[in-house]
Design a protein around this motif. Structure first.
Motif, PDB file in Angstrom:
ATOM      1  N   ARG A  76       0.724  -1.162   0.046  1.00  0.00           N
ATOM      2  CA  ARG A  76      -0.232   0.077  -0.184  1.00  0.00           C
ATOM      3  C   ARG A  76       0.698   1.431   0.103  1.00  0.00           C
ATOM      4  O   ARG A  76       0.562   1.939  -0.665  1.00  0.00           O
ATOM      5  CB  ARG A  76      -0.867  -0.121   1.248  1.00  0.00           C
ATOM      6  CG  ARG A  76      -2.118   0.778   1.246  1.00  0.00           C
ATOM      7  CD  ARG A  76      -2.978   0.913   2.326  1.00  0.00           C
ATOM      8  NE  ARG A  76      -3.754  -0.334   2.468  1.00  0.00           N
ATOM      9  CZ  ARG A  76      -3.505  -1.467   3.233  1.00  0.00           C
ATOM     10  NH1 ARG A  76      -2.533  -1.271   4.091  1.00  0.00           N
ATOM     11  NH2 ARG A  76      -4.176  -2.588   3.021  1.00  0.00           N
ATOM     12  N   GLU A  77       1.929   1.321   0.882  1.00  0.00           N
ATOM     13  CA  GLU A  77       2.533   2.476   0.949  1.00  0.00           C
ATOM     14  C   GLU A  77       3.452   2.881  -0.481  1.00  0.00           C
ATOM     15  O   GLU A  77       3.558   3.766  -0.965  1.00  0.00           O
ATOM     16  CB  GLU A  77       3.934   2.342   1.779  1.00  0.00           C
ATOM     17  CG  GLU A  77       3.529   2.460   3.397  1.00  0.00           C
ATOM     18  CD  GLU A  77       4.460   1.891   4.214  1.00  0.00           C
ATOM     19  OE1 GLU A  77       5.564   1.906   4.004  1.00  0.00           O
ATOM     20  OE2 GLU A  77       4.055   1.589   5.383  1.00  0.00           O
ATOM     21  N   ASN A  80       0.921   3.867  -3.099  1.00  0.00           N
ATOM     22  CA  ASN A  80       0.661   5.452  -2.864  1.00  0.00           C
ATOM     23  C   ASN A  80       1.911   6.276  -3.370  1.00  0.00           C
ATOM     24  O   ASN A  80       1.765   7.343  -3.925  1.00  0.00           O
ATOM     25  CB  ASN A  80       0.341   5.707  -1.252  1.00  0.00           C
ATOM     26  CG  ASN A  80      -0.907   5.057  -0.918  1.00  0.00           C
ATOM     27  OD1 ASN A  80      -1.741   4.918  -1.971  1.00  0.00           O
ATOM     28  ND2 ASN A  80      -1.026   4.690   0.320  1.00  0.00           N
ATOM     29  N   GLN A  81       3.094   5.817  -2.836  1.00  0.00           N
ATOM     30  CA  GLN A  81       4.295   6.637  -3.467  1.00  0.00           C
ATOM     31  C   GLN A  81       4.414   6.476  -5.076  1.00  0.00           C
ATOM     32  O   GLN A  81       4.478   7.796  -5.615  1.00  0.00           O
ATOM     33  CB  GLN A  81       5.687   5.978  -2.917  1.00  0.00           C
ATOM     34  CG  GLN A  81       5.937   5.997  -1.639  1.00  0.00           C
ATOM     35  CD  GLN A  81       7.129   5.190  -1.225  1.00  0.00           C
ATOM     36  OE1 GLN A  81       7.650   4.536  -2.272  1.00  0.00           O
ATOM     37  NE2 GLN A  81       7.726   5.353  -0.027  1.00  0.00           N
ATOM     38  N   ALA A  83       1.759   6.383  -6.977  1.00  0.00           N
ATOM     39  CA  ALA A  83       0.714   7.101  -7.552  1.00  0.00           C
ATOM     40  C   ALA A  83       0.823   8.495  -7.486  1.00  0.00           C
ATOM     41  O   ALA A  83       0.327   9.349  -8.080  1.00  0.00           O
ATOM     42  CB  ALA A  83      -0.609   6.433  -6.802  1.00  0.00           C
ATOM     43  N   SER A  84       1.624   9.141  -6.378  1.00  0.00           N
ATOM     44  CA  SER A  84       1.964  10.511  -6.402  1.00  0.00           C
ATOM     45  C   SER A  84       2.835  10.940  -7.198  1.00  0.00           C
ATOM     46  O   SER A  84       3.212  12.170  -7.055  1.00  0.00           O
ATOM     47  CB  SER A  84       2.000  10.851  -4.782  1.00  0.00           C
ATOM     48  OG  SER A  84       3.264  10.182  -4.368  1.00  0.00           O
TER      49      SER A  84
END
Length: 85
Positions: A76-77, A80-81, A83-84
């Motif tokens: 998940r981390e 998210n990295q 995706a940003s």
């Protein structure tokens, strides 16, 4: 003829019992229950070498998490990295 479900001292004892008895004989000693099922999670199989697996288990134990939850949080981390970016 209905029977009363015995009280078991352990899960092993219960498993042994149900391996040799039919639950149908005890159906009247049960009551309906409602359950909630979360179908939003998916289980995957991930192959990793045994050395990596042992390291993962040790880290999970230190963090007091199951290793599957630890892997899930790491994925998940990373997602998210990415995706940003």
């Amino acid at each position: 003829m209905t029977k009363k479900i015995p009280d078991f001292k352990s899960l092993e004892e219960a498993a042994d019992y149900w391996d040799n008895h039919s639950f149908a004989e005890y159906i009247e000693d049960t009551e309906p229950v409602e359950i909630e099922v979360n179908l939003t999670k998916h289980r995957i199989i991930l192959e990793i070498d045994s050395d990596l697996s042992e390291k993962l288990k040790k880290i999970a134990q230190k963090k007091k998490k199951s290793y599957d939850k630890l892997i899930g949080s790491w994925i998940r981390e990373k997602i998210n990295q990415e995706a940003s970016n």
